[in-house]
Write a protein that holds these residues in place. Structure first.
Motif, PDB file in Angstrom:
ATOM      1  N   GLN A 326       0.847  -1.192   0.000  1.00 23.62           N
ATOM      2  CA  GLN A 326       0.000   0.000   0.000  1.00 23.62           C
ATOM      3  C   GLN A 326       0.884   1.244   0.000  1.00 23.62           C
ATOM      4  OE1 GLN A 326      -3.317   0.030  -0.250  1.00 23.62           O
ATOM      5  NE2 GLN A 326      -3.399  -2.214  -0.254  1.00 23.62           N
ATOM      6  N   PRO A 327       0.423   2.336  -0.620  1.00 22.66           N
ATOM      7  CA  PRO A 327       1.229   3.572  -0.624  1.00 22.66           C
ATOM      8  C   PRO A 327       1.237   4.234   0.750  1.00 22.66           C
ATOM      9  CG  PRO A 327      -0.888   3.943  -1.690  1.00 22.66           C
ATOM     10  CD  PRO A 327      -0.826   2.467  -1.389  1.00 22.66           C
ATOM     11  N   LEU A 328       2.415   4.725   1.139  1.00 23.06           N
ATOM     12  CA  LEU A 328       2.546   5.433   2.407  1.00 23.06           C
ATOM     13  C   LEU A 328       2.362   6.935   2.214  1.00 23.06           C
ATOM     14  CD1 LEU A 328       5.577   3.524   3.989  1.00 23.06           C
ATOM     15  CD2 LEU A 328       3.147   3.269   4.506  1.00 23.06           C
ATOM     16  N   HIS A 329       3.138   7.532   1.320  1.00 24.02           N
ATOM     17  CA  HIS A 329       3.009   8.945   1.000  1.00 24.02           C
ATOM     18  C   HIS A 329       3.650   9.192  -0.356  1.00 24.02           C
ATOM     19  CE1 HIS A 329       6.225   8.127   4.014  1.00 24.02           C
ATOM     20  NE2 HIS A 329       6.996   8.581   3.062  1.00 24.02           N
ATOM     21  N   ALA A 330       3.511  10.393  -0.861  1.00 23.47           N
ATOM     22  CA  ALA A 330       3.994  10.741  -2.196  1.00 23.47           C
ATOM     23  C   ALA A 330       4.682  12.092  -2.147  1.00 23.47           C
ATOM     24  CB  ALA A 330       2.841  10.770  -3.204  1.00 23.47           C
ATOM     25  N   TYR A 331       5.669  12.238  -3.015  1.00 18.17           N
ATOM     26  CA  TYR A 331       6.369  13.506  -3.203  1.00 18.17           C
ATOM     27  C   TYR A 331       6.177  13.936  -4.653  1.00 18.17           C
ATOM     28  CZ  TYR A 331       8.657  12.233   1.166  1.00 18.17           C
ATOM     29  OH  TYR A 331       8.904  11.877   2.464  1.00 18.17           O
ATOM     30  N   TYR A 332       6.305  15.226  -4.863  1.00 22.38           N
ATOM     31  CA  TYR A 332       6.051  15.776  -6.179  1.00 22.38           C
ATOM     32  C   TYR A 332       7.315  16.433  -6.715  1.00 22.38           C
ATOM     33  CZ  TYR A 332       1.351  15.275  -4.352  1.00 22.38           C
ATOM     34  OH  TYR A 332       0.208  14.785  -3.782  1.00 22.38           O
ATOM     35  N   SER A 333       7.473  16.337  -8.010  1.00 18.80           N
ATOM     36  CA  SER A 333       8.593  16.992  -8.683  1.00 18.80           C
ATOM     37  C   SER A 333       8.052  17.769  -9.871  1.00 18.80           C
ATOM     38  CB  SER A 333       9.623  15.959  -9.148  1.00 18.80           C
ATOM     39  OG  SER A 333       9.024  15.024 -10.021  1.00 18.80           O
ATOM     40  N   PRO A 334       8.684  18.883 -10.228  1.00 17.04           N
ATOM     41  CA  PRO A 334       8.142  19.712 -11.306  1.00 17.04           C
ATOM     42  C   PRO A 334       8.265  19.085 -12.684  1.00 17.04           C
ATOM     43  CG  PRO A 334      10.222  20.589 -10.541  1.00 17.04           C
ATOM     44  CD  PRO A 334       9.863  19.503  -9.596  1.00 17.04           C
ATOM     45  N   SER A 335       9.086  18.054 -12.841  1.00 20.01           N
ATOM     46  CA  SER A 335       9.222  17.354 -14.123  1.00 20.01           C
ATOM     47  C   SER A 335       9.382  15.874 -13.842  1.00 20.01           C
ATOM     48  CB  SER A 335      10.419  17.895 -14.911  1.00 20.01           C
ATOM     49  OG  SER A 335      11.620  17.686 -14.189  1.00 20.01           O
ATOM     50  N   PRO A 336       9.170  15.032 -14.830  1.00 26.81           N
ATOM     51  CA  PRO A 336       9.254  13.585 -14.583  1.00 26.81           C
ATOM     52  C   PRO A 336      10.610  13.176 -14.016  1.00 26.81           C
ATOM     53  CG  PRO A 336       8.246  14.006 -16.701  1.00 26.81           C
ATOM     54  CD  PRO A 336       8.744  15.331 -16.203  1.00 26.81           C
ATOM     55  N   ALA A 337      10.598  12.454 -12.920  1.00 31.40           N
ATOM     56  CA  ALA A 337      11.835  11.974 -12.289  1.00 31.40           C
ATOM     57  C   ALA A 337      12.380  10.810 -13.098  1.00 31.40           C
ATOM     58  CB  ALA A 337      11.561  11.549 -10.850  1.00 31.40           C
ATOM     59  N   GLU A 338      13.624  10.944 -13.553  1.00 35.33           N
ATOM     60  CA  GLU A 338      14.224   9.936 -14.422  1.00 35.33           C
ATOM     61  C   GLU A 338      14.839   8.779 -13.637  1.00 35.33           C
ATOM     62  OE1 GLU A 338      13.973   9.845 -17.584  1.00 35.33           O
ATOM     63  OE2 GLU A 338      13.018  11.810 -17.841  1.00 35.33           O
ATOM     64  N   TRP A 339      15.244   9.027 -12.411  1.00 41.41           N
ATOM     65  CA  TRP A 339      15.941   7.974 -11.660  1.00 41.41           C
ATOM     66  C   TRP A 339      15.762   8.221 -10.180  1.00 41.41           C
ATOM     67  CZ3 TRP A 339      17.837   3.776 -14.031  1.00 41.41           C
ATOM     68  CH2 TRP A 339      18.584   2.879 -13.276  1.00 41.41           C
ATOM     69  N   CYS A 340      15.835   7.125  -9.398  1.00 42.51           N
ATOM     70  CA  CYS A 340      15.795   7.218  -7.942  1.00 42.51           C
ATOM     71  C   CYS A 340      16.650   6.106  -7.360  1.00 42.51           C
ATOM     72  CB  CYS A 340      14.360   7.146  -7.408  1.00 42.51           C
ATOM     73  SG  CYS A 340      13.534   5.561  -7.697  1.00 42.51           S
ATOM     74  N   ASP A 341      17.150   6.309  -6.149  1.00 39.22           N
ATOM     75  CA  ASP A 341      17.981   5.318  -5.481  1.00 39.22           C
ATOM     76  C   ASP A 341      17.883   5.537  -3.981  1.00 39.22           C
ATOM     77  OD1 ASP A 341      19.605   3.122  -5.336  1.00 39.22           O
ATOM     78  OD2 ASP A 341      21.474   4.241  -5.535  1.00 39.22           O
ATOM     79  N   ILE A 342      18.133   4.452  -3.220  1.00 31.74           N
ATOM     80  CA  ILE A 342      18.051   4.480  -1.755  1.00 31.74           C
ATOM     81  C   ILE A 342      19.398   4.062  -1.201  1.00 31.74           C
ATOM     82  CG2 ILE A 342      16.877   3.571   0.278  1.00 31.74           C
ATOM     83  CD1 ILE A 342      14.450   3.045  -1.461  1.00 31.74           C
ATOM     84  N   SER A 343      19.915   4.819  -0.244  1.00 31.26           N
ATOM     85  CA  SER A 343      21.215   4.527   0.345  1.00 31.26           C
ATOM     86  C   SER A 343      21.095   3.451   1.415  1.00 31.26           C
ATOM     87  CB  SER A 343      21.823   5.799   0.947  1.00 31.26           C
ATOM     88  OG  SER A 343      21.098   6.189   2.103  1.00 31.26           O
ATOM     89  N   GLN A 344      22.236   3.058   1.960  1.00 25.14           N
ATOM     90  CA  GLN A 344      22.243   2.026   2.996  1.00 25.14           C
ATOM     91  C   GLN A 344      21.562   2.485   4.271  1.00 25.14           C
ATOM     92  OE1 GLN A 344      26.513   1.280   3.083  1.00 25.14           O
ATOM     93  NE2 GLN A 344      26.190  -0.709   2.115  1.00 25.14           N
ATOM     94  N   ARG A 345      21.569   3.770   4.541  1.00 27.95           N
ATOM     95  CA  ARG A 345      20.946   4.303   5.753  1.00 27.95           C
ATOM     96  C   ARG A 345      19.583   4.911   5.475  1.00 27.95           C
ATOM     97  NH1 ARG A 345      23.782   4.881  10.264  1.00 27.95           N
ATOM     98  NH2 ARG A 345      22.585   6.736  10.842  1.00 27.95           N
ATOM     99  N   GLY A 346      18.993   4.612   4.316  1.00 25.33           N
ATOM    100  CA  GLY A 346      17.617   4.986   4.057  1.00 25.33           C
ATOM    101  C   GLY A 346      17.396   6.360   3.477  1.00 25.33           C
TER     102      GLY A 346
END
Length: 554
Positions: A326-346
């Motif tokens: 289930q979705p927890l929350h959402a963030y918005y960006s002014p243009s399409p986000a091309e990439w995302c990544d999560i670090s070891q500490r979150g």
């Protein structure tokens, strides 16, 4: 000094200072109050148990103090300052010289855009240019290991089990190279027209998917194809693995995210995440949260927008709970986000155009502003990766390769049995042998890896049906035995142990009786003839007993 506790409080006594804060993490439940317990025996047992718990708590705190000496640093703002306003130039000037050397900008505008990949230890970096430029380098020492120009389009590249081999998804086939840049193998019939590669280190599986929409698992230790799945979702350009359970997550053009395992031909999970194409996704190391970016729009509003958002059509960046999907929350960006990544500490990094935003604690709770922001000097973003065990974000763009210092992103303490950035050649060889011996089979990849060591429980209806069948079989057996017992002729005293032994002996004697009778008969005839001859010689009258024959001797 005799008991080795000099300078330490006695067992069970509370500590004060920073040691108490460290030990508080290892407390399992509240302390049991024994003051009002009247039973002396019970009170003594509880106090002894609490003393053991306190000793274990203090020992765990000592181990953390010895084995985990490093702590993660973070940016701190004073007064009206905001951390997302700090530039990379300010951070480079404030950190030590060793950390400042990790921030660099490699300009390669003629061969980009570039895709990046790091080893599990974070020591080596792999560069894959769109126009066929492949390079392997020890990025911390700024030393180039190998460089090769394949002279054809390269979509993606990734390391295999260590820095000795890497795979590159080129225009038509997928090739495997060694650290010298020499071609080792060409997967002609296995991975055709692949655009994304993912390597599962614990299973030695190379996953690939491309324009055909066919997901393939290639065993790099044996060279055979483990599984081939047709996703039936069209071309796919988004694929990331879940580090917790080794499940591959695919993002499709219809806004769905599917999760696949080698042993099931259909997706184990299918989620509708966006109303437009999925651009990228990432899963944290614990497998609890997944972040997806899509091209679907949301009408602008006054509230709930992060820093840097403008009016108009906004694009979702959603955070999902992998336990409930289930979705927890959402963030918005002014243009399409091309990439995302999560670090070891979150920490969450989201990139679009030439801008990159890093969000702190964005997975567990909704944040109002980013932790850091960065703008590329030249070129459009292609992808980026957090460097393991380092506070660095490696960025690949159309102008080359850059790095960004992100304090608090990496894990400060590494486990040498998992990934050792400073291992020697001998340690690397031993680690490779251990990895092959500890290799997991593809059948062990499941959505819940904790279920591998559990017994599969059958449904309650099946259990009840089997229990009823067993009871019916037992009742039928008992009825059959009772019927046999009733048919027997009951004779009192006919089955005693002495009688059974006598029957056994009688059987043995009966078998020998014919021979015994014949021998006795022969002996009796011979004795009768002898008696007659003796009576004739002694002239004994008939009818005289044998015992008196001696009186008639001549």
């Amino acid at each position: 000094m005799e008991d080795g506790r000099e300078g330490q409080p006695p067992p069970g006594r509370k500590r004060k200072g920073p040691e108490a804060a460290i030990a508080a993490k290892y407390r399992r439940g509240p302390e049991v109050a024994t003051r009002r317990i009247e039973d002396k025996k019970l009170k003594g047992k509880l106090r002894y148990t609490e003393r053991l718990v306190a000793d274990a708590q203090q020992a765990a705190a000592k181990v953390e103090e010895w084995l985990l000496p490093a702590e993660a640093g973070e940016l701190e703002a004073e007064g009206m300052e905001r951390t997302w306003r700090f530039s990379q130039a300010d951070i480079v000037q404030a950190v030590e010289a060793g950390a400042a050397r990790k921030a660099f900008d490699l300009q390669l505008p003629a061969l980009g855009p570039y895709s990046l990949s790091f080893t599990r230890s974070g020591r080596h970096m792999l560069l894959a240019g769109r126009k066929g430029h492949l390079a392997l380098m020890d990025w911390q020492r700024h030393r180039l290991v190998c460089e090769v120009q394949v002279k054809e389009t390269t979509h993606d590249a990734c390391f295999l089990h260590n820095e000795q081999f890497f795979a590159a998804a080129q225009k038509r086939y997928t090739y495997i190279y060694d650290k010298r840049g020499l071609e080792v193998h060409c997967l002609e019939q296995d991975t055709t027209e692949a655009t994304r590669l993912e390597f599962l280190p614990h299973h030695f599986l190379l996953g690939s998917i491309g324009s055909t929409g066919v997901l393939r698992y290639q065993d790099t230790s044996t060279g055979r194809i483990v599984a081939t799945h047709r996703t039936k979702q069209g071309p796919c350009d988004v694929m990331r693995q879940n580090p917790w359970n080794a499940v591959l997550c695919l993002g499709h053009g219809n806004g769905t995210v599917t999760m696949w395992t080698p042993n099931i031909t259909t997706p184990v999970v299918r989620m509708l995440c966006h109303h437009g194409p999925v651009r990228s996704l990432a899963v944290d190391n614990q497998g609890r949260h997944m972040v997806t970016t899509g091209a679907d729009g949301q009408a602008s509003g006054r509230g709930g927008r992060g820093a840097g958002c403008s009016s108009g059509s906004l694009v979702y960046v959603k955070v999902w709970d992998m336990r409930t999907f289930q979705p927890l929350h959402a963030y918005y960006s002014p243009s399409p986000a091309e990439w995302c990544d999560i670090s070891q500490r979150g920490m969450l990094a989201v990139g679009y155009g030439r801008r990159i935003q890093v969000w702190k604690d964005a997975l567990t709770s909704k944040q109002q502003s980013p932790y850091m922001t960065h703008r590329l000097a030249g070129g459009t973003l292609r992808n980026f990766r957090f460097v393991p065990y380092e506070d660095v974000l490696g960025i690949g763009h159309s102008g080359g390769v850059s790095t960004m210092l992100v304090p608090g992103a990496g894990e400060p303490n590494f486990d040498s049995f998992v990934a050792n950035p400073y291992q020697t050649d001998k340690q690397r060889k031993e680690a490779e042998v251990h990895m092959l011996l500890d290799k997991l089979q593809p059948e062990m990849i499941t959505l819940d890896p904790s279920s591998v060591t559990q017994v599969a429980r059958e449904p309650r209806e099946v259990q009840k049906a089997k229990q009823a069948e067993a009871e019916a079989a037992n009742r039928a057996r008992q009825a059959e035995q009772r019927a046999k017992n009733e048919e027997k002729t009951k004779m009192k005293g006919k089955n005693k142990p002495s009688r059974r032994q006598g029957k056994k002996q009688a059987n043995i004697i009966e078998e020998r009786k014919p021979a015994i009778k014949a021998r006795m008969r022969e002996q009796g005839v011979a004795a009768e003839h002898g008696h007659k001859r003796e009576r004739q010689e002694q002239k004994v009258p008939d009818g005289v007993p044998r015992a008196l024959h001696r009186f008639f001797k001549q």
